[in-house]
Design an enzyme around this catalytic site. Structure first.
Site, short mmCIF file in Angstrom:
data_model
loop_
_atom_site.label_atom_id
_atom_site.label_comp_id
_atom_site.label_asym_id
_atom_site.label_seq_id
_atom_site.Cartn_x
_atom_site.Cartn_y
_atom_site.Cartn_z
N LYS A 92 6.09 -11.09 15.17
CA LYS A 92 5.32 -9.85 15.41
C LYS A 92 4.65 -9.82 16.78
O LYS A 92 4.47 -8.75 17.36
CB LYS A 92 4.30 -9.64 14.31
N GLU A 114 -2.76 0.13 11.21
CA GLU A 114 -2.94 -0.22 9.82
C GLU A 114 -2.39 -1.63 9.61
O GLU A 114 -1.58 -2.11 10.38
CB GLU A 114 -2.15 0.75 8.94
N SER A 382 11.93 -15.76 10.84
CA SER A 382 10.98 -14.84 11.47
C SER A 382 9.56 -15.37 11.56
O SER A 382 8.79 -14.93 12.41
CB SER A 382 10.97 -13.51 10.70
C1 LIG Z 1 5.99 -8.85 8.76
C2 LIG Z 1 7.01 -9.92 8.58
C3 LIG Z 1 8.32 -9.63 8.16
C4 LIG Z 1 8.77 -8.26 7.74
O1 LIG Z 1 8.66 -7.29 8.74
P1 LIG Z 1 9.95 -6.75 9.53
O2 LIG Z 1 9.42 -5.61 10.31
O3 LIG Z 1 10.96 -6.37 8.52
O4 LIG Z 1 10.41 -7.87 10.38
C5 LIG Z 1 9.23 -10.67 8.08
N1 LIG Z 1 8.88 -11.95 8.38
C6 LIG Z 1 7.62 -12.26 8.79
C7 LIG Z 1 7.30 -13.68 9.10
C8 LIG Z 1 6.66 -11.26 8.90
O5 LIG Z 1 5.41 -11.58 9.30
#
Ligand SMILES: *Cc1c(COP(=O)(O)O)cnc(C)c1O
Length: 399
Positions: A92, A114, A382
């Site tokens: 993010k 938000e 992610s």
């Molecule tokens: C917020 C988040 C997601 C999901 O959000 P996307 O916009 O679909 O990427 C996935 N993995 C992590 C680690 C997150 O913090």
């Protein structure tokens, strides 16, 4: 003209996207669109952004061959794109830095957003602290009570956390509240959305800022394997980490693309899952046309996932388009499968993944054994799972 990679002039990816706004939000959104259209081709803006990605976020993130996991499963080689190693522990930060840089360029004093579980709020508060802007995060009162550590992080980072007491006091109410404050004060503030969702230009802008993930992964896999991957896999909540990986591979027809949604506890009833692509229908949510989990009256269904970052009843419009044209496959992983994948990755590779990312790992664990040792799978890891360990321990009945 719409294509796999770019929206048309009106912000549509095929049938999805656009701007579906009440009149009071048209001017603020038009202002962001105009500012981003200029910034995205300005070498000075891009150089500042890229320098922060390198020295602050720690990019490029490694592309790591998960040898032990691959050997245990048999079949394809699995590589992990290590977004978990970024500053703040997830992807993010890639887009919040871009959004705050844009706000600063526009002469704004404050960013506003938000947050549900608080992860977007923390990433935005981080970027705002670094770049010297005020940050105001709207969060449902129920979420504030549930996500205490993230509320503390945001406050330590200098953000104001506004408790939303309206409606169901959750994410949807926080969105309404934040948009309301923005519309009333857009001279001084910019709204900074948390995924590839919302009215145009947000799906394109957030995707552009995240697309560094796929550009790096493409270069790294060419260096290590001398060829493109057989498949790429990412978890889909709103879809930002997935679009970030997918964008660089969309025109490589031989690369199979998998977005993994949460099937939660069960696909049998609303409120038990957040499998938007699997069970949703066309509709409008948060200012965009897309696929939505909704009832006959167009009210969004309640959603559930073990991963709080993935319980969203819509999805980014570019994903909806990739599904329509058959370029990407949208599949599911359940709470139980993701919890299992979480533990397998801990044990085999010494990596504690975010429970969101564990959905992608879970699907890769199914896919790898169906392929051969000549095949390569890239999984977008992610985020890291330190935030999830108390919850996982409880789920597993650990002392
Ligand atoms: C917020 C988040 C997601 C999901 O959000 P996307 O916009 O679909 O990427 C996935 N993995 C992590 C680690 C997150 O913090």
């Amino acid at each position: 003209m719409t294509s796999l990679t770019q929206a048309d002039e009106a912000g549509f990816f095929g049938a999805h996207g656009g701007r579906f706004l009440p009149p009071h939000l048209e001017a603020p959104i038009a202002e962001v669109a105009a500012a981003y259209a200029e910034a995205k081709d300005d070498p000075a803006f891009l150089a500042e952004y890229e320098a922060l990605l390198a020295d602050y976020v720690g990019r490029p993130s490694p592309l790591f061959l998960a040898k032990n996991l691959s050997a245990e499963l048999g079949g394809a080689k699995i590589y992990l794109k290590r977004e978990d190693l970024n500053h703040t522990g997830a992807h993010k930060i890639n887009h919040t830095l871009g959004e705050v840089l844009l706000a600063k360029r526009m002469g704004k004093k404050k960013v506003i957003a938000e947050t549900g579980a608080g992860q977007h709020g923390v990433a935005l508060a981080t970027a705002a602290a670094l770049l010297g802007l005020e940050c105001e995060i709207h969060m449902g009162a129920i979420d504030i009570a549930k996500q205490h550590p993230n509320v503390v992080r945001m406050r330590l980072l200098g953000a104001t956390v506004v408790s939303v007491e309206d409606g169901g006091r959750c994410l949807k109410d926080a969105v309404d509240s934040a948009f309301g404050v923005w519309a009333a004060d857009f001279g001084e503030t910019m709204f900074a959305i948390g995924s590839v969702v919302g009215p145009d230009p947000f799906p394109t802008m957030v995707r552009d800022f995240q697309s560094v993930v796929g550009r790096e992964a493409r270069r790294q896999v060419m260096e290590k394997e001398g060829k493109l991957p057989t498949a790429i896999v990412a978890a889909v909540g709103g879809g930002s980490n997935a679009m970030g990986l997918f964008q660089a591979f969309l025109e490589d027809a031989d690369v199979a693309i998998y977005g993994v949604e949460p099937s939660g506890r069960s696909l049998d009833a609303p409120g038990e899952h957040a499998a938007t692509m699997t069970l949703g229908t066309p509709g409008v949510i948060h200012g965009m046309q897309t696929i939505v989990l909704q009832d006959e009256a167009g009210e969004p269904w309640p959603v559930h996932s073990i991963a709080s970052g993935m319980d969203y009843p819509g999805v980014g419009p570019q994903h909806a388009h990739l599904k329509d044209v058959g370029r990407a496959n949208y599949v599911t992983a359940s709470d139980a499968e993701s919890l299992e994948a979480f533990q397998v990755l801990c044990r085999t590779e010494g990596i504690i993944p975010a429970i969101e990312s564990s959905h992608a790992v879970a699907y890769a664990m199914k896919l790898a054994p169906t392929l051969t040792s000549d095949d390569v799978i890239i999984v977008n890891l992610s985020g890291r799972g330190d935030k999830d360990i108390d919850f996982v321990a409880e789920q597993l009945g650990m002392e």
